[in-house]
Design an enzyme around this catalytic site. Sequence first.
Site, PDB file in Angstrom:
ATOM      1  N   LYS A   1       0.895  -0.968   0.096  1.00  0.00           N
ATOM      2  CA  LYS A   1      -0.003  -0.047   0.020  1.00  0.00           C
ATOM      3  C   LYS A   1       0.861   1.308  -0.054  1.00  0.00           C
ATOM      4  O   LYS A   1       2.094   1.166   0.440  1.00  0.00           O
ATOM      5  CB  LYS A   1      -1.008   0.096   1.108  1.00  0.00           C
ATOM      6  CG  LYS A   1      -0.220   0.036   2.515  1.00  0.00           C
ATOM      7  CD  LYS A   1       0.331   1.679   3.037  1.00  0.00           C
ATOM      8  CE  LYS A   1       0.880   1.631   4.234  1.00  0.00           C
ATOM      9  NZ  LYS A   1       1.915   2.864   4.488  1.00  0.00           N
TER      10      LYS A   1
ATOM     11  N   SER B   1       2.089  -6.322   7.328  1.00  0.00           N
ATOM     12  CA  SER B   1       0.569  -6.204   7.077  1.00  0.00           C
ATOM     13  C   SER B   1      -0.132  -6.871   6.133  1.00  0.00           C
ATOM     14  O   SER B   1      -1.149  -7.596   6.622  1.00  0.00           O
ATOM     15  CB  SER B   1      -0.030  -4.849   7.290  1.00  0.00           C
ATOM     16  OG  SER B   1       0.555  -3.819   8.380  1.00  0.00           O
TER      17      SER B   1
ATOM     18  N   ASP C   1      -2.777  -1.188   9.548  1.00  0.00           N
ATOM     19  CA  ASP C   1      -2.993  -1.143   8.251  1.00  0.00           C
ATOM     20  C   ASP C   1      -3.466  -2.598   7.536  1.00  0.00           C
ATOM     21  O   ASP C   1      -3.779  -2.810   6.492  1.00  0.00           O
ATOM     22  CB  ASP C   1      -1.394  -1.267   7.561  1.00  0.00           C
ATOM     23  CG  ASP C   1      -0.783   0.138   7.657  1.00  0.00           C
ATOM     24  OD1 ASP C   1      -1.635   1.132   8.056  1.00  0.00           O
ATOM     25  OD2 ASP C   1       0.401   0.213   7.688  1.00  0.00           O
TER      26      ASP C   1
END
Length: 305
Positions: A12, A108, A141
């Site tokens: 991300k 994550s 996250d």
Amino acid sequence: MTAEVRVTAPAKINLCLGVGPVRGDGYHPLATVYQAIGLYDEVVLRPADAPDLTVSGDGVDITDVPADETNLAMRAVRMLAEHHGEELTVAMHVRKRIPVAGGLAGGSTDAAAALVGADLLFDLHTPRDELLELAGRLGSDVPFCLVGGTAMGSGRGEVVTPVMTRGEYWWVVVPGAGGLSTPAVYGEHDRLSAGRRIAEPEIPDELLAGLRAGDAEKLGAALEDDLQPAALSLRPELEELLAAGRMASAHGALVSGSGPTTVFLCDSPTHAQRVDQGLQYELATEPGLIVKGPVHGARVVGGHR
Ligand code: ATP
């Protein structure tokens, strides 16, 4: 029961990251817009008699990735097992392509992948809202890494709401040398902002308008990261890199989350190649990774019964 499940786990980036004043529980409230990008780890799970984890690096340094029960992906399986009151024992392989401690949520996303992978492996059919709740307990996250796409994050980042976007964006991703510890960056942020009044974090309207319109130029002008001054204070050389990316015609240049990865926004693969070549020419950087966003969240891509 399934014999093997293979899951892709996207990195991300934060298109904006507003950081509010520290709360009583020690966390900073966040207002962020995440985007999942086409840079993936792969997590493979099999049922086993005893827990086992192996980690390999595909072009990334995995020295700091724990290959034991403390790995976030193994913790995810344990949490799912406790949730169902069952013993779920897996042999897991994590193939890392996401730079470690790079501000790209590598750990994550592996955890999100382990949750969906183990859920399928053991035919658990855990409802989505329960998976999201477990994800939020694993890390701020992790819920976004399950959801993917482009989404707002509030609370510690774990409360995720999808955002309307049009079109696709292209990013040049330049991994910084070595990682940066997220707590160290927050520590530097607190030091730099000591004595200043810090407002509650908000998501800029222009950023959402840029996403709605699919307008890379508008989006590029609205990118912002409240942790960037702290990351630049710890890694001053990144300032020059951001400036060189803008000079090389990127619509926007930003430290990703807590850094040290930097990302440069472009509107096509050709534009991204031009920006990447500009960076290599100006600063003799290693070639960056050219990836698309948004992409899906952690997703099962294969396996067999
Ligand atoms: P953050 O989500 O805090 O922004 P990051 O993306 O900067 O994190 P990660 O790649 O998640 O950083 O790594 C942070 C630390 O997490 C590593 O130094 C490592 O010790 C630990 N870790 C635990 N599990 C994993 C995993 N599966 N992959 C990578 N790191 C992991």
